[in-house]
Design a protein around this motif. Structure first.
Motif, mmCIF file in Angstrom:
data_model
loop_
_atom_site.group_PDB
_atom_site.id
_atom_site.type_symbol
_atom_site.label_atom_id
_atom_site.label_comp_id
_atom_site.label_asym_id
_atom_site.label_seq_id
_atom_site.Cartn_x
_atom_site.Cartn_y
_atom_site.Cartn_z
ATOM 1 N N ARG A 23 88.138 31.372 -79.511
ATOM 2 C CA ARG A 23 88.769 31.540 -78.205
ATOM 3 C C ARG A 23 87.707 31.821 -77.138
ATOM 4 O O ARG A 23 86.722 32.496 -77.388
ATOM 5 C CB ARG A 23 89.766 32.699 -78.229
ATOM 6 C CG ARG A 23 91.116 32.333 -78.844
ATOM 7 C CD ARG A 23 92.196 33.302 -78.374
ATOM 8 N NE ARG A 23 93.494 32.900 -78.906
ATOM 9 C CZ ARG A 23 94.044 33.434 -79.970
ATOM 10 N NH1 ARG A 23 93.401 34.382 -80.633
ATOM 11 N NH2 ARG A 23 95.222 33.036 -80.383
ATOM 12 N N LEU A 24 87.952 31.283 -75.952
ATOM 13 C CA LEU A 24 87.131 31.570 -74.781
ATOM 14 C C LEU A 24 88.014 32.178 -73.701
ATOM 15 O O LEU A 24 89.229 31.953 -73.678
ATOM 16 C CB LEU A 24 86.475 30.287 -74.254
ATOM 17 C CG LEU A 24 85.437 29.609 -75.145
ATOM 18 C CD1 LEU A 24 85.020 28.271 -74.535
ATOM 19 C CD2 LEU A 24 84.221 30.504 -75.345
ATOM 20 N N SER A 25 87.423 32.920 -72.805
ATOM 21 C CA SER A 25 88.200 33.497 -71.707
ATOM 22 C C SER A 25 88.725 32.385 -70.806
ATOM 23 O O SER A 25 88.152 31.291 -70.726
ATOM 24 C CB SER A 25 87.331 34.472 -70.908
ATOM 25 O OG SER A 25 86.210 33.798 -70.355
ATOM 26 N N SER A 26 89.796 32.671 -70.133
ATOM 27 C CA SER A 26 90.443 31.651 -69.296
ATOM 28 C C SER A 26 89.555 31.206 -68.128
ATOM 29 O O SER A 26 89.750 30.112 -67.585
ATOM 30 C CB SER A 26 91.767 32.196 -68.750
ATOM 31 O OG SER A 26 91.545 33.399 -68.025
ATOM 32 N N ASP A 27 88.591 32.026 -67.747
ATOM 33 C CA ASP A 27 87.716 31.664 -66.619
ATOM 34 C C ASP A 27 86.391 31.050 -67.077
ATOM 35 O O ASP A 27 85.446 30.971 -66.292
ATOM 36 C CB ASP A 27 87.448 32.892 -65.753
ATOM 37 C CG ASP A 27 86.785 34.026 -66.535
ATOM 38 O OD1 ASP A 27 86.715 33.927 -67.773
ATOM 39 O OD2 ASP A 27 86.356 35.005 -65.881
ATOM 40 N N PHE A 28 86.315 30.634 -68.348
ATOM 41 C CA PHE A 28 85.096 30.005 -68.851
ATOM 42 C C PHE A 28 84.996 28.605 -68.242
ATOM 43 O O PHE A 28 85.800 27.716 -68.534
ATOM 44 C CB PHE A 28 85.145 29.924 -70.377
ATOM 45 C CG PHE A 28 83.806 29.703 -71.020
ATOM 46 C CD1 PHE A 28 82.930 30.763 -71.221
ATOM 47 C CD2 PHE A 28 83.416 28.434 -71.425
ATOM 48 C CE1 PHE A 28 81.692 30.564 -71.816
ATOM 49 C CE2 PHE A 28 82.187 28.231 -72.020
ATOM 50 C CZ PHE A 28 81.328 29.300 -72.216
ATOM 51 N N PRO A 452 84.286 36.588 -84.100
ATOM 52 C CA PRO A 452 84.589 35.740 -85.259
ATOM 53 C C PRO A 452 85.603 34.660 -84.893
ATOM 54 O O PRO A 452 86.326 34.784 -83.896
ATOM 55 C CB PRO A 452 85.172 36.736 -86.271
ATOM 56 C CG PRO A 452 85.720 37.845 -85.440
ATOM 57 C CD PRO A 452 84.796 37.967 -84.267
ATOM 58 N N PRO A 453 85.668 33.593 -85.683
ATOM 59 C CA PRO A 453 86.636 32.531 -85.393
ATOM 60 C C PRO A 453 88.071 33.020 -85.496
ATOM 61 O O PRO A 453 88.382 33.927 -86.277
ATOM 62 C CB PRO A 453 86.324 31.458 -86.438
ATOM 63 C CG PRO A 453 85.624 32.196 -87.532
ATOM 64 C CD PRO A 453 84.870 33.298 -86.882
ATOM 65 N N VAL A 454 88.939 32.426 -84.696
ATOM 66 C CA VAL A 454 90.362 32.748 -84.761
ATOM 67 C C VAL A 454 90.987 32.126 -85.997
ATOM 68 O O VAL A 454 91.812 32.749 -86.668
ATOM 69 C CB VAL A 454 91.084 32.238 -83.499
ATOM 70 C CG1 VAL A 454 92.573 32.524 -83.571
ATOM 71 C CG2 VAL A 454 90.481 32.878 -82.267
#
Length: 457
Positions: A23-28, A452-454
Motif C-alpha cells: 500500500r502507498l499513501s493516497s498522496d503518493f 511489509p506487503p499487504v
C-alpha cells in the motif's frame, strides 16, 4: 555450461510466480513513483550483479543433460514496469493478484526460444492504492523458498542504498548487503554407480512432458478447458492450532502435518460424495535445508524431497479415521507395511486392519449427516467428526521416510543414472493429490520502505 542439481532436474521447467502487494499513501504522486521505481531497478541490478549472478543467465535444455545455465549469453534478466491504474481496488477478503501477474503479455520476452528461458523476470506494477512486485523464476532454477529469500535480500539492498535507512533492524540484526546464500548446486548432485539399476521413487513413477507456449496458444487452450471445481477455505493460525490438537500427542506434529492430514480427509470426503473410491496418493514436498548434509538454510536452488503417503481408497481413509480403536492400534503395526515414498519403512496401519475397520464403520460413513470428514466454515475447520490422528500419523511417517538420508541419496542416484531428461514433471501413479505449503517461508519480510506487503500470492 553451469550444471544444476539433481533436484533441479526433477522440477518443472515452468515459472514460479510470487506477487508482493504494498500500500502507498493516497498522496503518493507520479513523480514519487518514478523515482521509487527507478531506485527499485537500480537495487535489483546491484542485487543480481553482486549477489545472485546466476539469475542473469539463460536456462537451456537438452534431452541428455536436462536443464543447465548458459553463461555464454549477455545478461538476460528482465525488469518490466506495467501500469495497472485502471483496475478498481478489490475488497481485501476477495483480493487477487494484479492482472499483470496472471497474464503473460507483459513478460512475453522472457521466452528466449523454445530451448531457452530467462532465469529471472521481475514485473513492477502501479496499482490504484499501491504497487506490486512480481518475481518469476523457473522451478528448475529455484523453489519458492529461494525466491522468498532472494526478494528479502533485494529489499535489504534497496533499503541500504538509502541513507535514511542505514542501521534499520532486519530479522533481529542490522541490515546488510553481504552475500548470504549458498549457490553450490553440487551439494545435491551425485555420480551414479556404473551398472547399478536404481528403482524410481514412488513420487517419480509417471512422467508428463511439458512445452513452452506463447500467449495465443495459452489463451486457446484455456478457452477449451472447463473451469475447475474449487474448494476455498481460510485456515487461520488459531484453526491450524486446533487441528494440531486433534492430531494427538503421539508425535511432535507440525502445522504442515496437520494441514496435510486435514486435506487428506477433505479430499476423501469429496471423492466419496462423487462415488469415486479409487485409491489416492497424497504427496507433498519437504524442505531439505538443515536436514541433509551440507544443505543449510541459505541454500539457493531447489532443496526438497517429495514425500508420499500410501495409496488408500477414500472409504478406507474415512472409516479408519473414524475408528478410535484402530487409531490406537496403528502404532503397533509399523513393520507390516512397505513405505510409500522411497522404499524405507513407514509407520502406517496394515491393510488387513484397515479392511476390518471398513466393515465395522461402513454404516457410520453412509449414515453421516456431515458433508465433510472435518467440516469447514469461512474461518477454517470447526468441530471435527473424524479424528485427524490417523491421517497425521501417515503424513509424519511419510515425511520421516522421504527425508531420510537413504531416501534422498537414492533419489539423487536414480536421477544421476538417467540417460534421457526430457522436459516434464514426475508424479505418482494413479490418482494423486499434491499439497504445497509456503507458510514457513519468510514471504512477509520483504520491506521496500513502505512496511511489509499487504498480500503475497
Amino acid at each position: 555450461m553451469l550444471e544444476l542439481s539433481s533436484v533441479d532436474q526433477l522440477s518443472d521447467y515452468g515459472y514460479i510466480c510470487i506477487t508482493y502487494s504494498y500500500r502507498l499513501s493516497s498522496d503518493f504522486s507520479s513523480e514519487q513513483w518514478a523515482k521509487f521505481s527507478a531506485k527499485l531497478r537500480e537495487s535489483m541490478l546491484e542485487t543480481v550483479k553482486h549477489h545472485f549472478p546466476w539469475a542473469s543467465l539463460a536456462i537451456r535444455h537438452c534431452d541428455t543433460k536436462g536443464c543447465y545455465l548458459d553463461g555464454d549469453l549477455p545478461p538476460l534478466f528482465l525488469v518490466v514496469e506495467s501500469l495497472d491504474n485502471q483496475r478498481p481496488p478489490q475488497p481485501l477478503g476477495e483480493w487477487q493478484p494484479p492482472e499483470c501477474a496472471l497474464q503473460w503479455d507483459d513478460v512475453e520476452p522472457q521466452v528466449v526460444s523454445k530451448q531457452a528461458i530467462r532465469a529471472l523476470v521481475v514485473t513492477l506494477a502501479r496499482l490504484p492504492s499501491g504497487f506490486s512486485v512480481t518475481v518469476r523464476m523457473p522451478h528448475s532454477f529455484a523453489d519458492a523458498g529461494s525466491i522468498a529469500y532472494f526478494v528479502n535480500h533485494w529489499s535489504s539492498v534497496h533499503n541500504a542504498s538509502d541513507p535514511a535507512n542505514k542501521g534499520v533492524q532486519c530479522d533481529g540484526g542490522v541490515q546488510s548487503t553481504e552475500p548470504f546464500m549458498v549457490h553450490n548446486r553440487s551439494l545435491l548432485r551425485v555420480q551414479a554407480d556404473a551398472g547399478e539399476n536404481y528403482e524410481a521413487p514412488v513420487a517419480q513413477r509417471t512422467f508428463t512432458p511439458t512445452s513452452i507456449f506463447n500467449c495465443d496458444e495459452i489463451r486457446s487452450m484455456a478457452a477449451l478447458r472447463p473451469s475447475p471445481h474449487t474448494l476455498r477455505m481460510k485456515l487461520t493460525k488459531e484453526a491450524v492450532g486446533e487441528m494440531k490438537k486433534q492430531c494427538g500427542n503421539t508425535r511432535a506434529y507440525t502445522s504442515n502435518d496437520a494441514i496435510c492430514a486435514f486435506l487428506l480427509l477433505e479430499v476423501a470426503t469429496q471423492l466419496k460424495k462423487c462415488n469415486i473410491d479409487d485409491p489416492i496418493t497424497l504427496f507433498f514436498p519437504a524442505d531439505l535445508r538443515g536436514r541433509f548434509p551440507g544443505v543449510n538454510s541459505r541454500y539457493f536452488g531447489n532443496a526438497f524431497a517429495l514425500c508420499c503417503l500410501p495409496s488408500l481408497s477414500p472409504l478406507q481413509i474415512l472409516e479408519h479415521a473414524l475408528s478410535s480403536s484402530i487409531s490406537s492400534e496403528s502404532s503397533s503395526c509399523a513393520s507390516d507395511i512397505p513405505a510409500a515414498a522411497t522404499g524405507a519403512t513407514a509407520t502406517i496401519p496394515a491393510p488387513s486392519i484397515i479392511n476390518t475397520a471398513c466393515n465395522n464403520n461402513k454404516s457410520q460413513i453412509q449414515n453421516s449427516n456431515s458433508n465433510s470428514g472435518f467440516p469447514c466454515d469461512n474461518n477454517g475447520p470447526s468441530k471435527p467428526t473424524a479424528r485427524l490422528a490417523f491421517a497425521a500419523d501417515l503424513v509424519a511417517a511419510a515425511k520421516e521416510s522421504g527425508l531420510s538420508h537413504n531416501s534422498v541419496s537414492n533419489l539423487l542416484q536414480w536421477e544421476a543414472a538417467r540417460q534421457h531428461r526430457p522436459k516434464g514433471v514426475f508424479l505418482p501413479e494413479g490418482r494423486h493429490v499434491l499439497v504445497t505449503n509456503w507458510s514457513r517461508f519468510p514471504l512477509y519480510d520483504a520491506d521496500f520502505g513502505f512496511g511489509p506487503p499487504v498480500q503475497v500470492a
